[in-house]
Motif scaffolding. Structure first.
Motif, PDB file in Angstrom:
ATOM      1  N   UNK A 221     -16.263 -39.940 -53.289  1.00 55.81           N
ATOM      2  CA  UNK A 221     -16.345 -39.501 -51.902  1.00 55.81           C
ATOM      3  C   UNK A 221     -17.653 -39.955 -51.241  1.00 55.81           C
ATOM      4  N   UNK A 222     -18.728 -39.971 -52.008  1.00 54.43           N
ATOM      5  CA  UNK A 222     -20.013 -40.408 -51.459  1.00 54.43           C
ATOM      6  C   UNK A 222     -19.934 -41.862 -51.001  1.00 54.43           C
ATOM      7  N   UNK A 223     -19.290 -42.695 -51.822  1.00 59.72           N
ATOM      8  CA  UNK A 223     -19.144 -44.111 -51.471  1.00 59.72           C
ATOM      9  C   UNK A 223     -18.247 -44.274 -50.245  1.00 59.72           C
ATOM     10  N   UNK A 224     -17.207 -43.441 -50.133  1.00 65.89           N
ATOM     11  CA  UNK A 224     -16.321 -43.498 -48.965  1.00 65.89           C
ATOM     12  C   UNK A 224     -17.092 -43.170 -47.697  1.00 65.89           C
ATOM     13  N   UNK A 225     -17.919 -42.126 -47.750  1.00 65.85           N
ATOM     14  CA  UNK A 225     -18.684 -41.728 -46.572  1.00 65.85           C
ATOM     15  C   UNK A 225     -19.679 -42.811 -46.162  1.00 65.85           C
ATOM     16  N   UNK A 226     -20.308 -43.427 -47.151  1.00 65.82           N
ATOM     17  CA  UNK A 226     -21.246 -44.514 -46.845  1.00 65.82           C
ATOM     18  C   UNK A 226     -20.513 -45.704 -46.229  1.00 65.82           C
ATOM     19  N   UNK A 227     -19.314 -45.988 -46.735  1.00 57.83           N
ATOM     20  CA  UNK A 227     -18.528 -47.097 -46.195  1.00 57.83           C
ATOM     21  C   UNK A 227     -18.099 -46.820 -44.757  1.00 57.83           C
ATOM     22  N   UNK A 228     -17.710 -45.573 -44.479  1.00 60.85           N
ATOM     23  CA  UNK A 228     -17.320 -45.211 -43.107  1.00 60.85           C
ATOM     24  C   UNK A 228     -18.499 -45.325 -42.154  1.00 60.85           C
TER      25      UNK A 228
ATOM     26  N   UNK B 284       0.275 -36.862 -50.789  1.00 60.54           N
ATOM     27  CA  UNK B 284      -0.384 -35.843 -49.964  1.00 60.54           C
ATOM     28  C   UNK B 284      -1.584 -36.412 -49.224  1.00 60.54           C
ATOM     29  N   UNK B 285      -2.304 -37.319 -49.866  1.00 63.35           N
ATOM     30  CA  UNK B 285      -3.445 -37.948 -49.203  1.00 63.35           C
ATOM     31  C   UNK B 285      -2.988 -38.795 -48.017  1.00 63.35           C
ATOM     32  N   UNK B 286      -1.874 -39.507 -48.206  1.00 63.02           N
ATOM     33  CA  UNK B 286      -1.317 -40.294 -47.101  1.00 63.02           C
ATOM     34  C   UNK B 286      -0.909 -39.392 -45.949  1.00 63.02           C
ATOM     35  N   UNK B 287      -0.288 -38.272 -46.274  1.00 63.26           N
ATOM     36  CA  UNK B 287       0.130 -37.331 -45.233  1.00 63.26           C
ATOM     37  C   UNK B 287      -1.084 -36.732 -44.516  1.00 63.26           C
ATOM     38  N   UNK B 288      -2.140 -36.470 -45.258  1.00 68.42           N
ATOM     39  CA  UNK B 288      -3.366 -35.955 -44.638  1.00 68.42           C
ATOM     40  C   UNK B 288      -3.923 -36.941 -43.627  1.00 68.42           C
ATOM     41  N   UNK B 289      -3.947 -38.220 -43.998  1.00 63.68           N
ATOM     42  CA  UNK B 289      -4.460 -39.239 -43.070  1.00 63.68           C
ATOM     43  C   UNK B 289      -3.621 -39.325 -41.810  1.00 63.68           C
ATOM     44  N   UNK B 290      -2.287 -39.238 -41.960  1.00 69.10           N
ATOM     45  CA  UNK B 290      -1.415 -39.277 -40.786  1.00 69.10           C
ATOM     46  C   UNK B 290      -1.682 -38.076 -39.882  1.00 69.10           C
ATOM     47  N   UNK B 291      -1.748 -36.886 -40.480  1.00 67.25           N
ATOM     48  CA  UNK B 291      -1.953 -35.672 -39.695  1.00 67.25           C
ATOM     49  C   UNK B 291      -3.328 -35.620 -39.045  1.00 67.25           C
ATOM     50  N   UNK B 292      -4.316 -36.214 -39.688  1.00 64.60           N
ATOM     51  CA  UNK B 292      -5.662 -36.213 -39.130  1.00 64.60           C
ATOM     52  C   UNK B 292      -5.858 -37.304 -38.079  1.00 64.60           C
ATOM     53  N   UNK B 293      -5.180 -38.431 -38.266  1.00 67.69           N
ATOM     54  CA  UNK B 293      -5.369 -39.555 -37.354  1.00 67.69           C
ATOM     55  C   UNK B 293      -4.621 -39.351 -36.048  1.00 67.69           C
TER      56      UNK B 293
ATOM     57  N   UNK C 236     -15.825 -39.722 -40.491  1.00 68.42           N
ATOM     58  CA  UNK C 236     -17.060 -39.541 -41.249  1.00 68.42           C
ATOM     59  C   UNK C 236     -17.511 -38.088 -41.254  1.00 68.42           C
ATOM     60  N   UNK C 237     -17.004 -37.281 -40.306  1.00 65.57           N
ATOM     61  CA  UNK C 237     -17.370 -35.864 -40.240  1.00 65.57           C
ATOM     62  C   UNK C 237     -16.300 -34.958 -40.846  1.00 65.57           C
ATOM     63  N   UNK C 238     -15.230 -35.527 -41.344  1.00 60.66           N
ATOM     64  CA  UNK C 238     -14.107 -34.726 -41.839  1.00 60.66           C
ATOM     65  C   UNK C 238     -14.011 -34.852 -43.363  1.00 60.66           C
ATOM     66  N   UNK C 239     -14.307 -33.766 -44.055  1.00 61.82           N
ATOM     67  CA  UNK C 239     -14.303 -33.792 -45.515  1.00 61.82           C
ATOM     68  C   UNK C 239     -12.899 -34.010 -46.083  1.00 61.82           C
ATOM     69  N   UNK C 240     -11.874 -33.497 -45.408  1.00 64.25           N
ATOM     70  CA  UNK C 240     -10.496 -33.682 -45.885  1.00 64.25           C
ATOM     71  C   UNK C 240     -10.098 -35.149 -45.832  1.00 64.25           C
ATOM     72  N   UNK C 241     -10.495 -35.840 -44.782  1.00 64.68           N
ATOM     73  CA  UNK C 241     -10.193 -37.265 -44.662  1.00 64.68           C
ATOM     74  C   UNK C 241     -10.917 -38.059 -45.744  1.00 64.68           C
ATOM     75  N   UNK C 242     -12.176 -37.737 -45.971  1.00 68.23           N
ATOM     76  CA  UNK C 242     -12.962 -38.441 -46.987  1.00 68.23           C
ATOM     77  C   UNK C 242     -12.339 -38.242 -48.369  1.00 68.23           C
ATOM     78  N   UNK C 243     -11.885 -37.028 -48.651  1.00 66.38           N
ATOM     79  CA  UNK C 243     -11.240 -36.757 -49.941  1.00 66.38           C
ATOM     80  C   UNK C 243      -9.936 -37.530 -50.072  1.00 66.38           C
ATOM     81  N   UNK C 244      -9.156 -37.601 -48.971  1.00 69.06           N
ATOM     82  CA  UNK C 244      -7.892 -38.341 -49.004  1.00 69.06           C
ATOM     83  C   UNK C 244      -8.137 -39.824 -49.235  1.00 69.06           C
ATOM     84  N   UNK C 245      -9.127 -40.384 -48.551  1.00 64.20           N
ATOM     85  CA  UNK C 245      -9.452 -41.800 -48.739  1.00 64.20           C
ATOM     86  C   UNK C 245      -9.946 -42.068 -50.159  1.00 64.20           C
ATOM     87  N   UNK C 246     -10.667 -41.114 -50.715  1.00 63.18           N
ATOM     88  CA  UNK C 246     -11.138 -41.254 -52.097  1.00 63.18           C
ATOM     89  C   UNK C 246      -9.962 -41.263 -53.064  1.00 63.18           C
TER      90      UNK C 246
END
Length: 579
Positions: free
Chosen positions: A370-377, A294-303, A353-363
């Motif tokens: 999620x905090x580390x993901x946002x800092x990395x982005x 589902x996280x992979x699908x979220x990234x595809x749909x968001x990107x 970096x402004x999309x919480x759903x993307x950050x959660x999927x990457x996490x």
């Protein structure tokens, strides 16, 4: 004069001081004086003021009552009418108007206006006739035509817009990936439960290999039985595998995970249970699989919309080009856009970096917070070097009235002498792709919503993968000089039972050997965690030298028995191998 224009005065009608404002229909006749008065005709839509109207003074004063002949330069002479002195009701009253005489040239002699009977007599002697109303249908028709014309024009521009076509191609590329992910998610969700989940299975292997003293046809006598139970609530998991040879146990291994500790029993190989740390082991593997998909699908749909939006902001160039696509050579409309890959990366990072759903999927996919993901982005966004980014060119080719492209090119390092190029051709039932290094084709294949194929230029390696709701199948082939491997696989699920078959053929020269693996996996509804006696459990560091020696001896004995069983009788005789 402005009031007269607003009251519907046409461009060919000039009022005189004695004439009230009204529209006068004209009918062209020969430019000759009229000998007799023309019978008065009612005006279709007279315009009468609601209150007495005083004529505006003109530069050349004229008598208010007596009619005056029209001057020669006037294009359309008008008949004088006495001004109305009494208030008139808003109801339309027919007014007699003489038919005006058209003048062919400006030098034509003045025309004597006919004598018009007084208005009172006309009202008295002429019966009242209401003006005809225009049909509402006739009024709606030009509106419909105008609307259709506008929509047609807008539709034409939208459907044939090259930028829209290129954005559509990007969307189509993500559609196939989404379809495959939907099938995988549905399959994985079948075991996505928060309660106890259990499976039992049976695995067999068969072969016809009989060479060099080895007889693998005896593999059919062996069977591996296994169970797996998971309880995410209690954070426990148990697994048990038993290898038998015609019901005779050969090996037996059991494992138990209880919270942060794992226990393993090796059966008759060791009389002790080994324990080890399992704090980083996540037991709910089914849930992990679903969440990752589902996280992979979220990234595809968001990107996808981010890339589409980026393309929309680029400048396009258009041209006509003669090109051969799918074996047909003709002239295509070509649309091209060039951009810096680093700029696209920055565009994506700024949206991520402004999309919480993307950050959660990457996490979920990375295992980081999620905090580390946002800092990395944020760091990646600030460190993008747009000055030295890779240059990418996108080209689409379509016919004039087509709404989709027949071919799309993605050229990476397009400013170099040896760029990488990905070409995607759209056919009726599938799409084809080709990957080039410069002008040399490296790989190619096809893809649909369910199937993707692959091959290299020399067809040394080919593969096919099909993913459906209850079926997973395909093949893989690898062929070199003197050696080849061909495999096919199929997995089907029905009523919580999954049957998987893998067939493989290995060729050496003219000789071929076949292997068949079969696995039956069944979901158990009333599964329970299998208990294990952990009273004698010791850590790996606690095993004594004697423990290690006994383990090694038992292992070598098991292995020797297996090897002996697969030896041919003649090989045993020739090599003096006794049981």
């Amino acid at each position: 004069m402005n009031n007269e224009m607003n009251n519907g005065l046409g461009p060919n009608t000039m009022p005189t001081p004695e004439q009230p404002v009204q529209s006068v229909p004209t009918a062209p006749v020969e430019a000759t004086p009229v000998a007799a008065p023309v019978a008065p005709q009612p005006v279709a839509q007279p315009v009468q003021p609601a209150a007495p109207v005083q004529p505006e003074p003109m530069p050349a004063p004229a008598a208010p009552v007596e009619p005056a002949p029209m001057p020669a330069p006037t294009p359309v002479p008008a008949a004088p009418v006495e001004p109305v002195q009494q208030p008139v009701t808003p109801q339309p009253v027919p007014t007699p108007v003489p038919t005006p005489v058209a003048v062919d040239t400006p030098t034509a002699p003045p025309v004597e206006p006919p004598t018009t009977p007084p208005q009172n007599d006309v009202v008295e002697n002429t019966p009242e006739e209401k003006p005809k109303k225009k049909s509402k249908i006739l009024l709606i028709i030009p509106i419909i035509i105008a609307v259709l014309g506008i929509l047609g024009f807008v539709g034409f521009k939208v459907l044939l817009n090259d930028k829209a076509v290129m954005k559509l191609e990007v969307k189509l590329l993500s559609k196939g990936a989404n379809t495959a992910l939907d099938a995988l998610i549905k399959k994985a969700e079948a075991g996505d439960e928060k309660s106890v989940t259990g499976y039992k299975g049976t695995l067999t292997l068969e072969s016809d290999y009989q060479e060099d003293g080895i007889d693998l046809s005896k593999l059919k006598n062996y069977q591996l039985n296994y169970t797996y139970v998971s309880d995410p609530v209690k954070n426990q998991m148990s697994a048990h595998a038993t290898l038998t040879n015609q019901t005779i146990p050969v090996a037996d291994v059991q494992a138990l995970v209880d919270k942060d500790t794992a226990y393993v029993s090796l059966g008759d190989l060791l009389n002790k249970v080994i324990k080890m740390d399992a704090s980083e082991l996540h037991l709910d593997q089914t849930q992990d699989s679903v969440e990752s998909l589902k996280a992979t699908q979220t990234l595809i749909n968001k990107t996808e919309p981010i890339i589409v939006n980026f393309i929309d902001k680029q400048e396009f160039t258009k041209s006509k080009e003669e090109k051969e696509i799918n074996g047909n050579s003709k002239k295509y409309s070509k649309a091209s856009v060039e951009f810096n890959m680093a700029e696209l990366e920055k565009f994506i990072y700024s949206a991520y970096v402004e999309d919480e759903e993307v950050i959660k999927a990457l996490s979920t996919l990375s295992g980081e917070e999620e905090k580390a993901i946002k800092e990395s982005l944020t760091t990646s966004l600030n460190n993008v070097d747009t000055e030295n980014g890779t240059k990418v060119t996108l080209n689409t080719y379509k016919t004039t009235f087509a709404t989709t492209a027949e071919e799309m090119e993605v050229i990476i390092n397009s400013d170099s002498e040896n760029p990488t190029k990905i070409v995607i051709d759209t056919l009726k039932d599938e799409s084809q792709y080709h990957i080039y290094a410069g002008d040399t084709e490296l790989y190619s294949g096809t893809f649909t919503d369910e199937t993707i194929t692959f091959k290299d230029a020399a067809e040394t390696m080919t593969a096919t993968l099909t993913i459906k709701e209850d079926e997973f199948s395909g093949n893989f082939n690898y062929n070199t000089e003197g050696m080849g491997i061909q495999t096919t696989f199929e997995s089907t699920t029905k009523d919580d039972v999954t049957n998987t078959t893998v067939n493989a053929t290995i060729k050496y020269g003219e000789t071929a050997y076949n292997f068949t693996l079969k696995n039956k996996l069944e979901k158990v509804s009333d599964a329970k965690i299998e208990e294990l006696d952990t009273s004698t459990a010791v850590g790996m560091e606690e095993l004594t030298e004697m423990d290690m020696y006994m383990l090694q001896q038992a292992y070598q004995q098991k292995l020797s028995l297996l090897l002996y069983d697969f030896m041919t009788v003649q090989y045993r005789i020739d090599n003096n191998i006794l049981q």
